[in-house]
Write an enzyme that holds these catalytic residues in place. Structure first.
Site, PDB file in Angstrom:
ATOM      1  N   ARG A   1       0.816  -1.220   0.000  1.00 22.83           N
ATOM      2  CA  ARG A   1       0.000   0.000   0.000  1.00 22.83           C
ATOM      3  C   ARG A   1       0.850   1.272   0.000  1.00 22.83           C
ATOM      4  O   ARG A   1       0.386   2.330  -0.389  1.00 22.83           O
ATOM      5  CB  ARG A   1      -1.025  -0.029   1.157  1.00 22.83           C
ATOM      6  CG  ARG A   1      -2.119  -1.077   0.929  1.00 22.83           C
ATOM      7  CD  ARG A   1      -3.160  -1.101   2.026  1.00 22.83           C
ATOM      8  NE  ARG A   1      -2.631  -1.604   3.275  1.00 22.83           N
ATOM      9  CZ  ARG A   1      -2.759  -2.853   3.721  1.00 22.83           C
ATOM     10  NH1 ARG A   1      -3.410  -3.748   2.996  1.00 22.83           N
ATOM     11  NH2 ARG A   1      -2.233  -3.210   4.871  1.00 22.83           N
TER      12      ARG A   1
ATOM     13  N   GLU B   1       4.679 -10.421  15.131  1.00 17.79           N
ATOM     14  CA  GLU B   1       4.122 -10.902  16.395  1.00 17.79           C
ATOM     15  C   GLU B   1       4.639 -12.327  16.666  1.00 17.79           C
ATOM     16  O   GLU B   1       5.087 -12.646  17.760  1.00 17.79           O
ATOM     17  CB  GLU B   1       2.598 -10.884  16.307  1.00 17.79           C
ATOM     18  CG  GLU B   1       1.919 -11.061  17.652  1.00 17.79           C
ATOM     19  CD  GLU B   1       0.389 -11.070  17.546  1.00 17.79           C
ATOM     20  OE1 GLU B   1      -0.263 -11.095  18.586  1.00 17.79           O
ATOM     21  OE2 GLU B   1      -0.130 -11.051  16.408  1.00 17.79           O
TER      22      GLU B   1
END
Lengths: 191, 182
Positions: B71, B108
Protein backbone atom coordinates in the site's frame (compact mmCIF):
# COMPACT_ATOMS: atom_id res chain seq x y z
CA UNK A 1 -1.37 -1.18 -29.72
CA UNK A 2 2.09 0.30 -29.41
CA UNK A 3 2.34 4.02 -28.68
CA UNK A 4 4.85 4.53 -31.49
CA UNK A 5 2.24 3.38 -34.00
CA UNK A 6 -0.58 5.11 -32.23
CA UNK A 7 0.17 8.81 -32.54
CA UNK A 8 3.51 8.99 -30.76
CA UNK A 9 5.83 8.01 -33.58
CA UNK A 10 9.26 9.50 -33.03
CA UNK A 11 8.35 10.86 -29.62
CA UNK A 12 11.70 11.11 -27.77
CA UNK A 13 9.99 10.31 -24.50
CA UNK A 14 9.44 6.72 -25.69
CA UNK A 15 13.14 6.27 -26.31
CA UNK A 16 13.96 7.67 -22.88
CA UNK A 17 11.49 5.26 -21.30
CA UNK A 18 12.91 2.29 -23.19
CA UNK A 19 16.47 3.13 -22.25
CA UNK A 20 15.62 3.49 -18.60
CA UNK A 21 14.35 -0.09 -18.32
CA UNK A 22 16.82 -2.49 -16.74
CA UNK A 23 16.94 -6.02 -18.09
CA UNK A 24 17.76 -8.71 -15.54
CA UNK A 25 18.67 -12.03 -17.19
CA UNK A 26 17.39 -15.32 -15.80
CA UNK A 27 14.90 -13.86 -13.36
CA UNK A 28 12.73 -15.30 -11.87
CA UNK A 29 14.08 -18.38 -13.65
CA UNK A 30 16.62 -19.33 -16.35
CA UNK A 31 15.76 -18.14 -19.83
CA UNK A 32 13.62 -15.21 -18.78
CA UNK A 33 14.95 -11.72 -19.57
CA UNK A 34 13.10 -9.78 -16.89
CA UNK A 35 12.04 -6.22 -17.73
CA UNK A 36 12.73 -4.36 -14.50
CA UNK A 37 10.69 -1.16 -14.39
CA UNK A 38 11.95 -0.03 -10.99
CA UNK A 39 14.70 1.87 -12.79
CA UNK A 40 12.00 3.96 -14.51
CA UNK A 41 10.85 5.12 -11.11
CA UNK A 42 14.39 6.09 -10.11
CA UNK A 43 14.36 8.66 -12.90
CA UNK A 44 11.77 11.28 -12.05
CA UNK A 45 11.82 12.73 -15.55
CA UNK A 46 11.06 9.34 -17.15
CA UNK A 47 8.37 8.49 -14.61
CA UNK A 48 6.71 11.80 -15.43
CA UNK A 49 6.87 11.03 -19.17
CA UNK A 50 5.04 7.74 -18.58
CA UNK A 51 2.30 9.34 -16.50
CA UNK A 52 1.96 12.30 -18.90
CA UNK A 53 1.58 10.04 -21.94
CA UNK A 54 -1.14 7.95 -20.29
CA UNK A 55 -2.92 11.02 -18.87
CA UNK A 56 -2.94 12.78 -22.26
CA UNK A 57 -4.46 9.68 -23.82
CA UNK A 58 -7.15 9.06 -21.22
CA UNK A 59 -8.11 12.44 -19.78
CA UNK A 60 -10.94 13.07 -22.24
CA UNK A 61 -12.42 9.59 -22.27
CA UNK A 62 -14.71 10.07 -19.21
CA UNK A 63 -12.94 7.27 -17.42
CA UNK A 64 -13.99 7.11 -13.79
CA UNK A 65 -12.01 4.00 -12.69
CA UNK A 66 -8.34 3.15 -12.93
CA UNK A 67 -7.82 -0.46 -11.84
CA UNK A 68 -4.21 -1.33 -11.02
CA UNK A 69 -2.88 -4.86 -10.72
CA UNK A 70 -0.87 -5.73 -7.63
CA UNK A 71 1.86 -4.80 -7.04
CA UNK A 72 3.61 -2.95 -9.87
CA UNK A 73 0.32 -1.68 -11.30
CA UNK A 74 0.04 0.19 -7.99
CA UNK A 75 3.15 2.17 -8.87
CA UNK A 76 1.66 3.67 -12.04
CA UNK A 77 -2.12 3.57 -11.67
CA UNK A 78 -2.72 6.03 -8.81
CA UNK A 79 -0.81 8.92 -10.45
CA UNK A 80 -2.90 8.49 -13.58
CA UNK A 81 -6.13 8.26 -11.56
CA UNK A 82 -5.30 11.44 -9.65
CA UNK A 83 -4.55 13.38 -12.82
CA UNK A 84 -7.73 12.36 -14.64
CA UNK A 85 -10.00 12.61 -11.58
CA UNK A 86 -10.80 8.90 -11.48
CA UNK A 87 -10.94 6.56 -8.53
CA UNK A 88 -8.17 4.01 -8.07
CA UNK A 89 -9.17 0.38 -7.53
CA UNK A 90 -6.50 -2.10 -6.48
CA UNK A 91 -6.82 -5.62 -7.91
CA UNK A 92 -5.08 -7.89 -5.46
CA UNK A 93 -3.79 -11.38 -4.77
CA UNK A 94 -6.14 -13.49 -2.63
CA UNK A 95 -6.65 -12.65 1.02
CA UNK A 96 -5.28 -9.11 0.91
CA UNK A 97 -8.44 -7.05 0.49
CA UNK A 98 -10.56 -6.85 3.63
CA UNK A 99 -14.33 -7.10 3.43
CA UNK A 100 -16.39 -8.49 0.58
CA UNK A 101 -14.62 -9.35 -2.67
CA UNK A 102 -15.19 -11.14 -5.94
CA UNK A 103 -12.42 -13.27 -7.36
CA UNK A 104 -11.32 -14.44 -10.78
CA UNK A 105 -8.93 -17.32 -11.39
CA UNK A 106 -6.47 -17.27 -14.26
CA UNK A 107 -3.91 -19.65 -15.69
CA UNK A 108 -0.21 -19.49 -15.11
CA UNK A 109 2.40 -21.40 -17.07
CA UNK A 110 2.14 -24.06 -14.36
CA UNK A 111 -0.98 -23.92 -12.29
CA UNK A 112 -3.41 -21.17 -11.47
CA UNK A 113 -3.60 -17.90 -9.59
CA UNK A 114 -6.41 -15.60 -8.57
CA UNK A 115 -7.17 -11.87 -8.58
CA UNK A 116 -9.67 -10.17 -6.24
CA UNK A 117 -11.61 -6.91 -6.33
CA UNK A 118 -13.80 -5.26 -3.72
CA UNK A 119 -17.53 -5.53 -4.19
CA UNK A 120 -18.86 -2.01 -4.48
CA UNK A 121 -15.62 -0.52 -5.79
CA UNK A 122 -17.09 0.02 -9.24
CA UNK A 123 -20.65 0.79 -10.28
CA UNK A 124 -22.50 -0.50 -13.30
CA UNK A 125 -21.81 1.58 -16.38
CA UNK A 126 -18.55 3.13 -15.18
CA UNK A 127 -15.75 3.33 -17.71
CA UNK A 128 -12.52 1.74 -16.59
CA UNK A 129 -8.85 1.54 -17.49
CA UNK A 130 -6.75 -1.44 -16.40
CA UNK A 131 -3.09 -0.76 -15.75
CA UNK A 132 -0.07 -2.97 -15.16
CA UNK A 133 3.66 -2.53 -15.70
CA UNK A 134 4.25 -5.38 -18.15
CA UNK A 135 1.96 -7.55 -20.25
CA UNK A 136 3.28 -11.00 -21.13
CA UNK A 137 0.61 -13.60 -21.89
CA UNK A 138 -2.23 -11.29 -20.94
CA UNK A 139 -3.54 -13.74 -18.33
CA UNK A 140 -3.69 -11.29 -15.41
CA UNK A 141 -5.10 -8.51 -17.59
CA UNK A 142 -7.82 -10.85 -18.85
CA UNK A 143 -8.74 -11.73 -15.28
CA UNK A 144 -8.87 -8.02 -14.45
CA UNK A 145 -11.16 -7.30 -17.40
CA UNK A 146 -13.50 -10.09 -16.29
CA UNK A 147 -13.67 -8.79 -12.72
CA UNK A 148 -14.63 -5.31 -13.88
CA UNK A 149 -17.14 -6.58 -16.42
CA UNK A 150 -18.77 -8.84 -13.86
CA UNK A 151 -19.50 -5.70 -11.83
CA UNK A 152 -20.99 -4.03 -14.90
CA UNK A 153 -18.12 -1.68 -15.69
CA UNK A 154 -17.02 -1.06 -19.26
CA UNK A 155 -13.30 -1.62 -19.78
CA UNK A 156 -12.21 1.04 -22.24
CA UNK A 157 -8.59 -0.08 -22.58
CA UNK A 158 -5.71 -1.95 -20.92
CA UNK A 159 -2.52 0.07 -20.57
CA UNK A 160 0.98 -1.22 -19.91
CA UNK A 161 4.43 0.29 -19.97
CA UNK A 162 6.09 -2.75 -21.61
CA UNK A 163 4.56 -5.37 -23.91
CA UNK A 164 6.19 -8.72 -24.49
CA UNK A 165 6.56 -10.35 -27.89
CA UNK A 166 4.02 -13.14 -27.22
CA UNK A 167 1.36 -10.56 -27.88
CA UNK A 168 2.88 -9.18 -31.06
CA UNK A 169 0.26 -8.72 -33.71
CA UNK A 170 -2.50 -8.96 -31.16
CA UNK A 171 -3.87 -5.54 -30.53
CA UNK A 172 -6.80 -6.65 -28.38
CA UNK A 173 -7.19 -8.72 -25.25
CA UNK A 174 -10.60 -10.33 -24.60
CA UNK A 175 -11.80 -7.94 -27.29
CA UNK A 176 -10.45 -4.94 -25.37
CA UNK A 177 -7.83 -2.62 -26.85
CA UNK A 178 -4.35 -2.84 -25.45
CA UNK A 179 -2.08 0.21 -25.33
CA UNK A 180 1.62 -0.32 -24.71
CA UNK A 181 4.37 2.27 -24.48
CA UNK A 182 7.45 0.25 -25.43
CA UNK A 183 8.65 -3.17 -26.51
CA UNK A 184 10.91 -5.16 -24.23
CA UNK A 185 14.42 -3.89 -24.00
CA UNK A 186 17.00 -6.23 -25.43
CA UNK A 187 20.57 -6.44 -24.30
CA UNK A 188 23.36 -7.66 -26.48
CA UNK A 189 25.94 -10.30 -25.76
CA UNK A 190 24.10 -11.73 -22.87
CA UNK A 191 25.04 -15.06 -21.38
CA UNK B 1 -6.74 32.09 -14.57
CA UNK B 2 -8.96 31.73 -11.49
CA UNK B 3 -7.16 31.11 -8.23
CA UNK B 4 -7.63 27.60 -6.95
CA UNK B 5 -9.45 27.45 -3.68
CA UNK B 6 -7.93 24.86 -1.41
CA UNK B 7 -9.94 23.60 1.52
CA UNK B 8 -8.44 24.17 4.93
CA UNK B 9 -6.22 21.43 6.28
CA UNK B 10 -8.83 20.53 8.90
CA UNK B 11 -11.57 20.16 6.30
CA UNK B 12 -9.38 18.00 4.15
CA UNK B 13 -8.34 15.78 7.02
CA UNK B 14 -11.93 15.44 8.10
CA UNK B 15 -12.93 14.20 4.65
CA UNK B 16 -9.94 11.86 4.50
CA UNK B 17 -10.75 10.42 7.91
CA UNK B 18 -14.39 9.77 7.05
CA UNK B 19 -13.44 8.07 3.81
CA UNK B 20 -11.46 5.35 5.61
CA UNK B 21 -13.47 2.19 6.24
CA UNK B 22 -13.00 0.06 9.35
CA UNK B 23 -13.38 -3.68 8.91
CA UNK B 24 -13.69 -5.63 12.17
CA UNK B 25 -11.87 -8.90 12.70
CA UNK B 26 -9.57 -8.67 9.70
CA UNK B 27 -7.11 -10.29 9.14
CA UNK B 28 -7.98 -12.04 12.38
CA UNK B 29 -10.44 -11.72 15.29
CA UNK B 30 -9.95 -8.66 17.45
CA UNK B 31 -8.27 -6.51 14.83
CA UNK B 32 -10.14 -3.42 13.57
CA UNK B 33 -8.63 -3.09 10.11
CA UNK B 34 -8.24 0.44 8.71
CA UNK B 35 -9.12 0.06 5.04
CA UNK B 36 -7.77 2.88 2.85
CA UNK B 37 -9.22 1.47 -0.37
CA UNK B 38 -12.39 3.50 0.24
CA UNK B 39 -10.24 6.65 0.42
CA UNK B 40 -8.91 5.77 -3.05
CA UNK B 41 -12.50 5.59 -4.32
CA UNK B 42 -12.97 9.27 -3.43
CA UNK B 43 -10.83 11.22 -5.92
CA UNK B 44 -11.00 14.41 -3.86
CA UNK B 45 -9.98 12.66 -0.63
CA UNK B 46 -7.14 10.87 -2.41
CA UNK B 47 -5.96 14.11 -4.00
CA UNK B 48 -6.16 15.91 -0.65
CA UNK B 49 -4.09 13.13 0.96
CA UNK B 50 -1.32 13.51 -1.58
CA UNK B 51 -1.51 17.31 -1.48
CA UNK B 52 -1.10 17.39 2.30
CA UNK B 53 2.09 15.33 2.06
CA UNK B 54 3.38 17.31 -0.92
CA UNK B 55 2.77 20.64 0.84
CA UNK B 56 4.84 19.40 3.76
CA UNK B 57 7.76 17.98 1.79
CA UNK B 58 8.12 19.93 -1.43
CA UNK B 59 10.66 22.41 -0.09
CA UNK B 60 12.66 19.97 1.98
CA UNK B 61 15.04 18.79 -0.76
CA UNK B 62 13.85 15.22 -0.56
CA UNK B 63 15.60 13.05 -3.19
CA UNK B 64 13.99 9.70 -2.38
CA UNK B 65 10.51 8.49 -1.50
CA UNK B 66 10.72 4.89 -0.28
CA UNK B 67 7.35 3.11 -0.27
CA UNK B 68 6.63 -0.08 1.60
CA UNK B 69 4.93 -2.95 -0.25
CA UNK B 70 2.17 -2.91 -1.17
CA UNK B 71 0.00 0.00 0.00
CA UNK B 72 3.04 2.26 0.26
CA UNK B 73 3.25 1.82 -3.54
CA UNK B 74 -0.11 3.58 -3.87
CA UNK B 75 0.80 6.74 -1.92
CA UNK B 76 4.54 6.98 -2.50
CA UNK B 77 4.81 7.46 -6.28
CA UNK B 78 2.32 10.36 -6.55
CA UNK B 79 4.22 12.15 -3.77
CA UNK B 80 7.56 11.44 -5.46
CA UNK B 81 6.23 12.69 -8.79
CA UNK B 82 4.97 15.94 -7.27
CA UNK B 83 8.14 16.75 -5.32
CA UNK B 84 10.63 15.69 -8.01
CA UNK B 85 12.03 12.72 -6.10
CA UNK B 86 12.70 9.17 -7.16
CA UNK B 87 10.49 6.35 -5.94
CA UNK B 88 12.11 3.27 -4.39
CA UNK B 89 9.97 0.21 -3.60
CA UNK B 90 10.78 -1.66 -0.37
CA UNK B 91 9.63 -5.20 -1.02
CA UNK B 92 8.96 -8.61 0.45
CA UNK B 93 11.69 -11.19 -0.26
CA UNK B 94 12.40 -12.39 -3.80
CA UNK B 95 10.21 -9.87 -5.58
CA UNK B 96 12.97 -7.48 -6.67
CA UNK B 97 15.13 -8.79 -9.51
CA UNK B 98 18.89 -8.30 -9.43
CA UNK B 99 21.04 -7.46 -6.45
CA UNK B 100 19.32 -6.51 -3.21
CA UNK B 101 20.13 -5.83 0.40
CA UNK B 102 17.78 -7.19 3.01
CA UNK B 103 16.80 -6.44 6.57
CA UNK B 104 15.03 -8.78 8.94
CA UNK B 105 12.33 -7.55 11.27
CA UNK B 106 10.15 -9.16 13.90
CA UNK B 107 6.48 -9.97 13.60
CA UNK B 108 4.12 -10.90 16.39
CA UNK B 109 5.17 -14.51 15.74
CA UNK B 110 8.43 -14.95 13.89
CA UNK B 111 10.28 -12.68 11.52
CA UNK B 112 10.01 -11.37 7.98
CA UNK B 113 12.43 -9.66 5.60
CA UNK B 114 12.36 -6.47 3.61
CA UNK B 115 14.51 -5.89 0.52
CA UNK B 116 15.76 -2.88 -1.42
CA UNK B 117 17.71 -2.76 -4.67
CA UNK B 118 21.45 -2.20 -4.44
CA UNK B 119 22.16 1.12 -6.18
CA UNK B 120 18.63 2.50 -5.88
CA UNK B 121 19.79 5.13 -3.42
CA UNK B 122 23.11 6.89 -2.77
CA UNK B 123 24.82 7.91 0.44
CA UNK B 124 23.87 11.42 1.42
CA UNK B 125 20.47 11.41 -0.28
CA UNK B 126 17.52 12.64 1.78
CA UNK B 127 14.62 10.22 2.05
CA UNK B 128 11.05 9.92 3.13
CA UNK B 129 9.55 6.53 4.05
CA UNK B 130 5.86 6.15 3.16
CA UNK B 131 3.24 3.58 4.08
CA UNK B 132 -0.53 3.71 4.45
CA UNK B 133 -0.50 2.97 8.15
CA UNK B 134 1.86 2.65 11.12
CA UNK B 135 0.93 -0.02 13.66
CA UNK B 136 3.83 -1.48 15.67
CA UNK B 137 6.41 0.33 13.55
CA UNK B 138 8.20 -2.92 12.65
CA UNK B 139 8.16 -2.48 8.87
CA UNK B 140 8.93 1.23 9.00
CA UNK B 141 11.90 0.68 11.28
CA UNK B 142 13.21 -2.04 8.94
CA UNK B 143 12.93 0.40 6.04
CA UNK B 144 14.81 3.08 8.00
CA UNK B 145 17.59 0.61 8.80
CA UNK B 146 17.90 -0.47 5.15
CA UNK B 147 18.23 3.12 3.97
CA UNK B 148 20.64 4.11 6.73
CA UNK B 149 22.86 1.11 6.02
CA UNK B 150 23.69 2.68 2.68
CA UNK B 151 24.22 6.15 4.09
CA UNK B 152 20.86 7.74 3.31
CA UNK B 153 19.50 10.44 5.60
CA UNK B 154 15.93 9.47 6.51
CA UNK B 155 14.23 12.80 7.08
CA UNK B 156 10.80 11.56 8.15
CA UNK B 157 8.28 8.71 8.00
CA UNK B 158 4.91 9.61 6.54
CA UNK B 159 1.70 7.60 6.94
CA UNK B 160 -1.94 8.29 6.33
CA UNK B 161 -3.00 6.58 9.58
CA UNK B 162 -1.39 5.96 12.95
CA UNK B 163 -2.64 3.48 15.55
CA UNK B 164 -1.20 5.31 18.57
CA UNK B 165 -2.03 2.62 21.12
CA UNK B 166 0.51 0.35 19.41
CA UNK B 167 3.26 2.91 20.07
CA UNK B 168 4.88 2.44 16.67
CA UNK B 169 6.32 5.95 16.92
CA UNK B 170 8.67 4.74 19.66
CA UNK B 171 10.22 2.15 17.37
CA UNK B 172 11.38 4.74 14.90
CA UNK B 173 14.25 5.90 17.09
CA UNK B 174 15.09 9.51 16.43
CA UNK B 175 13.12 9.64 13.18
CA UNK B 176 10.06 11.87 13.21
CA UNK B 177 6.66 10.57 12.11
CA UNK B 178 4.02 12.59 10.28
CA UNK B 179 0.48 11.24 10.00
CA UNK B 180 -2.81 12.65 8.80
CA UNK B 181 -5.22 10.59 10.92
CA UNK B 182 -4.58 9.22 14.42
Amino acid sequence: MFASKNGLKGDPRLEAISEAIRVVPHFPKPGIMFQDITTLLLDHKVFKYIVDIFVDRYKNMTISVVAGIEARGFMFGPSIALAIGAKFVPLRKPGKLPGKVIYQAYELEYGEDCLEMHIGAVQEGEKALVIDDVVATGGTLSAAIKLLERMGAEVVECACVVGLPELKGQSRLNGKPLYILVEPREIENCC
Amino acid sequence: MAAQIVDSTDDRISRISSSIRVIPDFPKPGIMFQDITTLLLDPKAFKDTIDLFVERYKDQNINVVAGIEARGFIFGPPIALAIGAKFVPMRKPKKLPGEVISEEYSLEYGTDKMEMHVGAVKAGERALVVDDLIATGGTLSAAIRLLERVGVDVVECACVIELPELKGRDRLGDKPLFVLVS
